[in-house]
Design a protein around this motif. Structure first.
Motif, PDB file in Angstrom:
ATOM      1  N   TRP A 294       4.575  50.530  22.408  1.00 36.50           N
ATOM      2  CA  TRP A 294       4.961  50.063  23.758  1.00 36.50           C
ATOM      3  C   TRP A 294       3.700  49.771  24.581  1.00 36.50           C
ATOM      4  O   TRP A 294       3.582  48.720  25.218  1.00 36.50           O
ATOM      5  CB  TRP A 294       5.816  51.161  24.378  1.00 36.50           C
TER       6      TRP A 294
ATOM      7  N   PHE B 190      -4.930  58.959  29.766  1.00 41.62           N
ATOM      8  CA  PHE B 190      -4.557  60.048  28.846  1.00 41.62           C
ATOM      9  C   PHE B 190      -5.725  60.292  27.916  1.00 41.62           C
ATOM     10  O   PHE B 190      -6.710  59.535  27.930  1.00 41.62           O
ATOM     11  CB  PHE B 190      -3.225  59.835  28.143  1.00 41.62           C
TER      12      PHE B 190
ATOM     13  N   GLN C  31       3.720  48.643  37.136  1.00 39.52           N
ATOM     14  CA  GLN C  31       4.553  48.220  36.003  1.00 39.52           C
ATOM     15  C   GLN C  31       5.927  47.692  36.415  1.00 39.52           C
ATOM     16  O   GLN C  31       6.699  47.256  35.555  1.00 39.52           O
ATOM     17  CB  GLN C  31       4.742  49.392  35.019  1.00 39.52           C
TER      18      GLN C  31
HETATM   19  N1  GUN Z   1       0.561  57.241  28.325  1.00 43.55           N
HETATM   20  C1  GUN Z   1      -0.507  56.471  28.627  1.00 43.55           C
HETATM   21  N2  GUN Z   1      -0.158  55.458  29.439  1.00 43.55           N
HETATM   22  C2  GUN Z   1       1.163  55.584  29.660  1.00 43.55           C
HETATM   23  C3  GUN Z   1       2.105  54.825  30.425  1.00 43.55           C
HETATM   24  O1  GUN Z   1       1.802  53.819  31.066  1.00 43.55           O
HETATM   25  N3  GUN Z   1       3.386  55.285  30.417  1.00 43.55           N
HETATM   26  C4  GUN Z   1       3.777  56.377  29.720  1.00 43.55           C
HETATM   27  N4  GUN Z   1       5.037  56.750  29.744  1.00 43.55           N
HETATM   28  N5  GUN Z   1       2.914  57.083  28.981  1.00 43.55           N
HETATM   29  C5  GUN Z   1       1.624  56.701  28.951  1.00 43.55           C
END
Ligand code: GUN
Length: 451
Positions: free
Chosen positions: A88, A197, A73
């Motif tokens: 986001w 996640f 990123q």
């Molecule tokens: N939860 C799932 N993907 C991401 C990510 O790329 N960054 C953050 N901060 N939380 C996430």
């Protein structure tokens, strides 16, 4: 013949079990390992058979450890501000990551590695991305950094349905990568299994990944959890459980699990983290910038839960400085829990020995001790912005509350210099910037769906 180096700094902040701060002492390194502390009073440096590195005025500290980073990123810094997590991800980050080709991913990883190394981070746990994960490993190996990465797993995606793979190919590609890269470069690089996640992974993917991990001892299981209230509500709606309860119900939590964020937890979930010895990667800048919340870190530490620090990714921070994370990790707790709730020494340890413990590397790194790897950072704390006391008493304060990456003078990993006299021996920074700009332009044309 063995390769011997002697570093002679002003002082050594050891972070050993006695928390010694040594002066008038040299550190000897033999073939990448710390082999002796040599008191200088009666020592004839001139007759030393090995290279001598004299750093009068500089402070030697252990290399910093960050346990939650997204190298893929780095290229998106500044392009996804002022949004909450799910927007986001959906509006910016998933479409951007989906638009990576090998070249853009490579320069993103290089920019991130350059920033981390020049800021004193010598070990990282990276989350990887959906495709071309081998590129991230190649760049980690080439950079000289120590750490873990793994293919970020996504087989369900209600947020951006275009950004996912099927379960079988996720598992197959993951195994191939783990076979190729786990313990590569003499063990400096390890595999970090990385289901993204709960909302992006099927139960099968989460469980099969945990099972696969057992074929790769020394690897970790790295995911995000309980970061944002809307995420938590969606997990509750789907499973009638909180994040940690759900992970626990499918048996993926243990001492090899590193969970990023862990902000919104009920007391039962905290007990699960403690009982299962799960590691929490605390990301204060990211948690503030995405408006996610403030994790009750003083409580976690009191409960005996492992806590370490990570800058997360460049688009939710927007930098990768371990100094910023240490400072903020302290400051955000003080209005809530008192000015003494997180002291400078505790914060410094979260970014060194606690990070090493989180990754089960504390026999190798995280402190300056005989027998450990020479992952070392030299800090220049003599600027007009630092305290004028010049002594050992407030050294943690000077590092944690005052310093930043610009104060890093030199970085060594495994006995090899990576940064010297504030210059990278690995990267030409001007070239990185020029390539970064050019690859970002191309990526943005590919990512035409980004709002
Ligand atoms: N939860 C799932 N993907 C991401 C990510 O790329 N960054 C953050 N901060 N939380 C996430």
């Amino acid at each position: 013949m063995s390769n011997k180096k002697l570093i002679i700094p002003e002082r050594i902040v050891t972070v050993d079990s006695e928390e010694r701060i040594l002066t008038n002492t040299a550190v000897e390194i033999t073939d990448g390992t710390i082999t002796a502390f040599i008191p200088l009073e009666k020592f004839d440096v001139k007759s030393y058979e090995g290279e001598v590195f004299n750093y009068p005025g500089l402070t030697l500290v252990p290399g910093f450890v960050q346990t939650h980073i997204h190298l893929c990123q780095t290229l998106f810094r500044g392009l996804a501000d002022d949004l909450p997590l799910l927007d986001w991800l959906g509006q910016k980050i998933f479409p951007f990551e989906n638009a990576h080709d090998k070249n853009s991913l490579r320069i993103s990883a290089k920019l991130g590695l350059n920033e981390l190394l020049s800021g004193g981070t010598t070990t990282l746990l990276d989350m990887g991305t959906l495709r071309y994960q081998e590129v991230v490993f190649e760049e980690m190996i080439a950079s000289g950094i120590r750490g873990f990465s793994g293919k970020c797993l996504i087989d369900e995606n209600g947020i951006d349905p275009k950004f996912k793979n099927d379960t079988g190919s996720e598992l197959k590609y993951q195994r191939e990568l783990a076979e190729e890269f786990h313990n590569s470069d003499s063990g400096r690089i390890k595999y970090g299994f990385a289901p993204r996640f709960v909302l992006s992974c099927s139960e099968e993917l989460l469980k099969e990944t945990k099972a696969m991990m057992h074929d790769f001892p020394g690897s970790v299981y790295h995911t995000h959890s309980s970061e944002n209230k809307d995420e938590v509500a969606e997990v509750r709606r789907r499973f009638n459980k909180e994040n940690i309860e759900y992970f626990n119900s499918i048996d993926v939590l243990d001492e090899n699990t590193v969970l990023a964020h862990c902000i919104h937890l009920n007391s039962g979930e905290k007990q699960i983290l403690k009982n299962k010895n799960v590691r929490v990667a605390h990301c204060p800048s990211s948690n503030l910038k995405l408006g996610s919340g403030i994790a009750n870190i003083p409580e976690y530490i009191k409960l005996g839960i492992s806590v370490s620090l990570g800058a997360d990714g460049a688009p939710c921070n927007n930098n990768l400085s371990v100094f910023t994370e240490m400072r903020l990790a302290g400051l955000i707790q003080k209005p809530l829990h008192g000015a003494d709730s997180m002291d400078a020494k505790t914060l410094f340890k979260l970014a060194t020995i606690e990070g090493a413990k989180a990754l089960h590397l504390d026999n190798e790194i995280g402190s300056i001790e005989v027998g450990k790897k020479a992952d070392l950072v030299l800090l220049d704390l003599n600027s007009p912005l630092h305290s004028m006391s010049g002594g050992n008493d407030n050294i943690y304060s000077d590092i944690v509350y005052t310093s930043n990456s610009v104060d890093v003078n030199a970085v060594m990993i495994n006995g090899q210099w990576i940064i010297k006299d504030c210059e990278s021996l690995v990267y030409d920074t001007k070239e990185l910037i020029s390539e970064g700009k050019s690859e970002l332009k191309k990526l943005l044309t590919r990512a035409d769906s980004v709002k």
